[in-house]
Scaffold this active site. Structure first.
Site, PDB file in Angstrom:
ATOM      1  N   HIS A  63       0.830  -1.191   0.000  1.00 61.70           N
ATOM      2  CA  HIS A  63       0.000   0.000   0.000  1.00 61.70           C
ATOM      3  C   HIS A  63       0.874   1.254   0.000  1.00 61.70           C
ATOM      4  O   HIS A  63       1.930   1.292   0.643  1.00 61.70           O
ATOM      5  CB  HIS A  63      -0.909   0.019   1.223  1.00 61.70           C
ATOM      6  CG  HIS A  63      -1.859  -1.139   1.262  1.00 61.70           C
ATOM      7  ND1 HIS A  63      -2.408  -1.621   2.425  1.00 61.70           N
ATOM      8  CD2 HIS A  63      -2.368  -1.923   0.261  1.00 61.70           C
ATOM      9  CE1 HIS A  63      -3.207  -2.654   2.146  1.00 61.70           C
ATOM     10  NE2 HIS A  63      -3.189  -2.850   0.842  1.00 61.70           N
ATOM     11  N   TYR A 133       0.041   1.618  13.889  1.00 59.13           N
ATOM     12  CA  TYR A 133       0.616   2.597  12.973  1.00 59.13           C
ATOM     13  C   TYR A 133       0.380   4.008  13.497  1.00 59.13           C
ATOM     14  O   TYR A 133      -0.711   4.322  13.975  1.00 59.13           O
ATOM     15  CB  TYR A 133      -0.070   2.571  11.605  1.00 59.13           C
ATOM     16  CG  TYR A 133      -0.223   1.268  10.896  1.00 59.13           C
ATOM     17  CD1 TYR A 133       0.436   1.041   9.690  1.00 59.13           C
ATOM     18  CD2 TYR A 133      -1.083   0.279  11.368  1.00 59.13           C
ATOM     19  CE1 TYR A 133       0.258  -0.136   8.986  1.00 59.13           C
ATOM     20  CE2 TYR A 133      -1.264  -0.899  10.675  1.00 59.13           C
ATOM     21  CZ  TYR A 133      -0.591  -1.102   9.491  1.00 59.13           C
ATOM     22  OH  TYR A 133      -0.776  -2.267   8.801  1.00 59.13           O
TER      23      TYR A 133
END
Length: 210
Positions: A63, A133
């Site tokens: 991604h 994250y």
């Protein structure tokens, strides 16, 4: 805090000291001063934090985010075990098309910094693998793109005993070469320009984000 440069230009690995006793442990996976020393610039302002939980065999990625605006990521594994992979998707980068991989787990507490324009993937090596994250910009669906994690040109190190479990989006993702031909990949110089804005007031004024 130990730091190490990865094979992708600008990507970094951090290993924080772990303080353990009979009660458990304490660790700080992200620390401003060691980050800024290794990165050579200010710590980015966090716009969003993400949490994912995956069973063994799940592969997420590759991604990356349209740049500009682009996003930087700081990633660690809070539970389970993962193989974290960074891929240089920046056209014109000295390490374009190169990747590196780091095993992340809540034992050594390694963390990975992905600069703007660098693609990210990971392989869940155990059930209940939790990835945490910190992201420099909020999620905007139209800016989020993907590349094939099974691209033979890249040859990513997915373990032979893993049968990859992919989302439909990731199954349909183009190869690196296909994305380059379609003009979908970020430009290295533009990524550096956006990276230089991280941690500044201008970070919040670089357009829509992902």
């Amino acid at each position: 805090m130990q730091t190490r440069k990865l094979a992708v230009e600008g990507a970094l690995e951090f290993t924080a000291p772990v303080f353990a006793d009979d009660r458990g442990l304490f660790v700080s996976p992200l620390q401003q001063q060691p980050f800024e020393t290794a990165h050579g610039g200010p710590l980015f302002k966090t716009a969003q934090s993400n949490h994912s939980k995956s069973r063994r065999g799940v592969v997420r990625g590759i991604h990356y985010t349209v740049t500009p605006p682009g996003t930087a990521k700081y990633v660690y594994c809070a539970n389970g075990r993962s193989l974290d992979i960074v891929v240089d998707t920046r056209v014109g980068s000295p390490t374009y098309g190169r990747w590196d991989a780091v095993v992340l787990d809540p034992v050594d507490f390694r963390a990975v910094y992905l600069p703007i324009g660098v693609g990210h993937a990971f392989v869940a090596l155990t059930d209940d693998t939790v990835m945490s994250y910190l992201i420099s910009g909020p999620y905007v669906a139209r800016n989020e793109l993907a590349l094939s994690v099974l691209d033979p040109r890249l040859g990513l190190p997915i373990p032979e005993d893993i049968e990859p479990i992919l989302s439909q989006r990731d199954i349909a993702a183009p190869t690196l070469a296909e994305a380059e031909r379609q003009g979908l990949l970020p430009d290295y110089e533009r990524c550096l320009e956006q990276e230089a804005l991280l941690g500044t007031e201008d970070q919040a004024r670089t357009g829509p984000r992902s």
